[in-house]
Design a protein around this motif. Structure first.
Motif, short mmCIF file in Angstrom:
data_model
loop_
_atom_site.label_atom_id
_atom_site.label_comp_id
_atom_site.label_asym_id
_atom_site.label_seq_id
_atom_site.Cartn_x
_atom_site.Cartn_y
_atom_site.Cartn_z
N ILE A 158 0.84 -1.20 0.00
CA ILE A 158 0.00 0.00 0.00
C ILE A 158 0.87 1.25 0.00
N MET A 159 1.90 1.24 0.88
CA MET A 159 2.77 2.40 0.99
C MET A 159 3.47 2.71 -0.33
N LEU A 160 3.89 1.65 -1.03
CA LEU A 160 4.59 1.83 -2.30
C LEU A 160 3.73 2.60 -3.28
N ALA A 161 2.47 2.19 -3.39
CA ALA A 161 1.59 2.84 -4.34
C ALA A 161 1.31 4.28 -3.91
N VAL A 162 1.12 4.48 -2.60
CA VAL A 162 0.75 5.80 -2.10
C VAL A 162 1.91 6.79 -2.27
N ILE A 163 3.14 6.35 -1.93
CA ILE A 163 4.29 7.27 -2.05
C ILE A 163 4.90 7.21 -3.44
N GLY A 164 5.07 5.98 -3.94
CA GLY A 164 5.76 5.83 -5.22
C GLY A 164 4.96 6.38 -6.38
N GLY A 165 3.65 6.24 -6.32
CA GLY A 165 2.80 6.68 -7.43
C GLY A 165 3.02 8.13 -7.81
N PRO A 166 2.83 9.07 -6.85
CA PRO A 166 3.03 10.47 -7.18
C PRO A 166 4.45 10.79 -7.65
N VAL A 167 5.46 10.17 -7.00
CA VAL A 167 6.85 10.41 -7.42
C VAL A 167 7.04 9.96 -8.86
N PHE A 168 6.47 8.80 -9.16
CA PHE A 168 6.56 8.23 -10.50
C PHE A 168 5.93 9.17 -11.53
N MET A 169 4.73 9.65 -11.20
CA MET A 169 4.04 10.55 -12.13
C MET A 169 4.84 11.82 -12.33
N TYR A 170 5.41 12.35 -11.22
CA TYR A 170 6.19 13.57 -11.30
C TYR A 170 7.39 13.38 -12.24
N LEU A 171 8.11 12.24 -12.06
CA LEU A 171 9.29 11.97 -12.90
C LEU A 171 8.89 11.85 -14.36
N LEU A 172 7.79 11.16 -14.62
CA LEU A 172 7.34 10.97 -16.00
C LEU A 172 7.01 12.29 -16.65
N LEU A 173 6.26 13.14 -15.90
CA LEU A 173 5.86 14.43 -16.47
C LEU A 173 7.08 15.31 -16.67
N GLN A 174 8.03 15.29 -15.72
CA GLN A 174 9.26 16.05 -15.85
C GLN A 174 10.01 15.68 -17.13
N SER A 175 10.14 14.36 -17.33
CA SER A 175 10.94 13.92 -18.47
C SER A 175 10.24 14.23 -19.78
N LYS A 176 8.94 14.40 -19.76
CA LYS A 176 8.22 14.77 -20.98
C LYS A 176 8.21 16.28 -21.18
N GLY A 177 8.77 17.01 -20.20
CA GLY A 177 8.85 18.47 -20.34
C GLY A 177 7.56 19.18 -20.05
N VAL A 178 6.65 18.54 -19.32
CA VAL A 178 5.40 19.20 -18.96
C VAL A 178 5.57 19.90 -17.62
N ARG A 179 5.05 21.09 -17.49
CA ARG A 179 5.17 21.80 -16.24
C ARG A 179 3.81 22.12 -15.67
#
Lengths: 374, 227
Positions: free
Chosen positions: A353-374
């Protein structure tokens, strides 16, 4: 003339530095994790001192620890044998927290490696270790052991984990059989995996329909994914298997590069047989997955997120991506588990549960960063 | 030797969903050079891709007796080169040549030999995207040569080359053939390859005819030249 280009060398160096930094951070976090818990919180310096002192004691004077009952197989009782606070501290660190921290690291390494391997050889970024149906097989095995009381293993303490492992091996066997057909496409593997997931899910649902409340809660607990169950023996077993399977994965990393760079045509033109390498890699990753999932329950997210995070950090070369994913997976699991057991201590939130709760947002942030979306 | 063909096709039906030809039963021995000839779009490439394992056969079987890693060399029509990497690094991509478990000196030796064979030694550090079409084709050939394959499948690897270059590339491949490797090449222009081929598989009207080189000479007035 034959040296790699300067750019490549420069990249290689920075990638190595990144991996070194990641592993150093993981080691620091694991020391921190050893000091944290519901009973007492130590700062990292004290934890290191305690660990070093105990190692010195263990190497020089095993009697000290034997006096505390460290080598006894029976349940350990603090009140009887260990009276002073220092001993209690060591006991908590060595007996309770160490297996947990090690299991988090191993689970992260194995699941993230499996995820990276599978994403590479199936050419699909959505694939995670749960896609092949190995985990569903494991959950069917666990459900059978919990609800029906049917277990293929005779050792009582291993009834659930052993059964889960055996059933996940059955899924691995199905994958091997599937790979015998010449030129099975990547899609067929994924679709068969999804079909297995549905079949196993249906059986588990049917079983839960007849289960008592106690059995239901036990099954739910199992499927959350928790690191509380494994003891040192399990950890040693899992560690041995993981670190024998990982070099094999590294050995195939170039073939995986060929496969993920230009598909099957490119692979054949560089002398790689795509169907056999795909089958071998899938069997390897299924084994890695079943090994962990049987003992910890359903932990899926790390296998999806860690390879992608490492891809953003390191790039697509599997020779570096595999170790990077392993380190990243270990880090994610460790952080998630440590937060999970300290945030609302003494209540422990399962790592899945913790992985999804903490990792999910971090994962989304990294993905959006690498796509150059702000 | 006859008992142990490197490639045996038995009742092989090729095609994507729809069969492209009658069932094919053929065998290839070590050291044979086979030219698959026929007009374009008739299924020559599909046969080659079926042998390479890239297209599943509709029926029948296709058995390869290749026993080492990189034993199958495949030069696809689109070459499959990494455009931004240097010529030497592209040649070093093949199995058994890669910086993997191969010794560095062995790798270097193989790459140098292969580049010398196709005459690209001085272009070694040039990125592939700066080469001409014919040079790229030679890089792909060198990559396969460096693998030292037991069976080479070449899809029109001579088609973009002029006479001189084509014979130079063939000369580079032939030493492997004399050492016992087999070569199967697809060409639509028989001129390039007919002097090297020991057999011709003539693909016409959904049937493969297996001809020896001499038979092809007699046969060619009916279907030869541009076919």
């Amino acid at each position: 003339m034959l040296s790699l280009s300067a750019l490549h060398q420069k990249q290689g160096k920075s990638q190595l530095v990144k991996m070194g930094l990641m592993s150093a951070v993981t080691v620091l976090v694991s020391i921190f994790a050893l000091g944290q818990g519901s009973s007492s919180n130590l700062d990292m310096w004290t934890t290191t001192q305690t660990i070093l002192r105990d190692i010195r004691a263990f190497v020089g004077l095993p009697d000290t620890l034997r006096a505390c009952g460290y080598f006894d197989g029976v349940a350990w009782n603090a009140g009887q044998t260990c009276t002073n606070a220092e001993d209690l501290q060591s006991q908590i660190i060595w007996r309770l927290r160490l297996p947990r921290v090690l299991m988090a690291i191993l689970g992260g390494v194995a699941l993230a490696t499996a995820g990276a391997l599978m994403q590479g050889c199936l050419g699909n970024p959505l694939v995670s270790p749960l896609t092949l149906g190995v985990a569903s097989g494991a959950s069917l095995g666990a459900a059978l052991a919990i609800i029906v009381g049917f277990s293929l293993t005779t050792v009582g303490s291993l009834a659930i984990a052993g059964n889960a492992f055996v059933f996940s091996l059955i899924v691995v066997f199905i994958i091997i059989q599937l790979g015998r057909y010449r030129s099975v496409s990547a899609e067929s593997y994924i679709l068969v995996g999804i079909a297995i997931t549905f079949i196993a899910g249906a059986i588990v649902s049917t079983l839960t329909y007849f289960a008592t409340d106690a059995q239901l809660s036990q099954l739910a607990h199992w499927s959350f994914g928790s690191l509380a169950r494994p003891n040192m023996v399990v950890v040693a077993l899992v560690a041995t298997s993981t670190f024998t399977l990982f070099p094999t994965a590294m050995k195939w990393s170039w073939d995986l590069n060929a496969l993920s760079m230009g598909g099957d045509d490119f692979a054949v033109s560089t002398g790689v047989d795509p169907s056999s390498i795909r089958r071998n890699i899938l069997i390897l990753s299924a084994l890695l997955t079943s090994l962990i999932i049987a003992f910890t329950g359903m932990i899926g997210f790390v296998g999806l997120a860690a390879p992608h995070m490492s891809r953003i950090l390191i790039g697509n070369d599997y020779r570096k991506l595999l170790p990077a994913s392993a380190i990243c997976g270990a880090f994610l699991m460790l952080v998630a588990d440590t937060i999970g057991r300290t945030l609302f201590a003494p209540v422990v939130i399962p790592v899945g549960i913790m992985l999804a709760v903490i990792g999910g947002p971090v994962f989304m942030y990294l993905l959006l960063q690498s796509k150059g979306v702000r | 030797m006859v008992a142990n063909p490197i490639l045996s096709l038995s009742n092989l039906v090729i095609g994507y969903n729809e069969p492209l030809a009658e069932p094919i039963s053929l065998e290839v021995q070590n050291g044979e050079v086979i030219a698959i000839l026929g007009i374009s779009g008739i299924g020559k490439t599909t046969l080659l891709r079926t042998i390479a394992g890239l297209v599943p056969p509709i029926e029948g079987s296709c058995r390869l007796r290749v026993d080492k890693k990189g034993g199958l060399g495949y030069i696809p029509q689109n070459l499959g080169l990494v455009r931004h990497a240097s010529v030497a690094n592209n040649v070093g991509l093949g199995a058994g040549v890669r910086l993997e478990w191969t010794m560095f000196s062995e790798r270097r030796k193989r790459i140098e030999e292969a580049l010398k064979a196709v005459g690209l030694t001085e272009k070694a550090s040039e990125p592939v995207r700066r080469l001409s079409g014919g040079q790229k084709r030679r890089v792909a050939t060198a990559r396969t040569l460096a693998q030292r394959p037991q069976l080479i499948l070449a899809d029109e690897f001579l088609s973009e080359l002029d006479e001189g270059n084509a014979s130079a590339v063939m000369e580079a491949v032939l030493p492997l053939v004399t050492q016992g490797s087999s070569l199967i090449m697809v060409e639509h222009n028989p001129k390039h390859v007919i002097q090297y081929a020991s057999r011709v598989w003539w693909f016409h009207d959904e049937t493969f005819t297996d001809l020896s080189a001499e038979e092809w000479e007699k046969f060619s007035p009916t279907g030869g030249e541009e076919a």
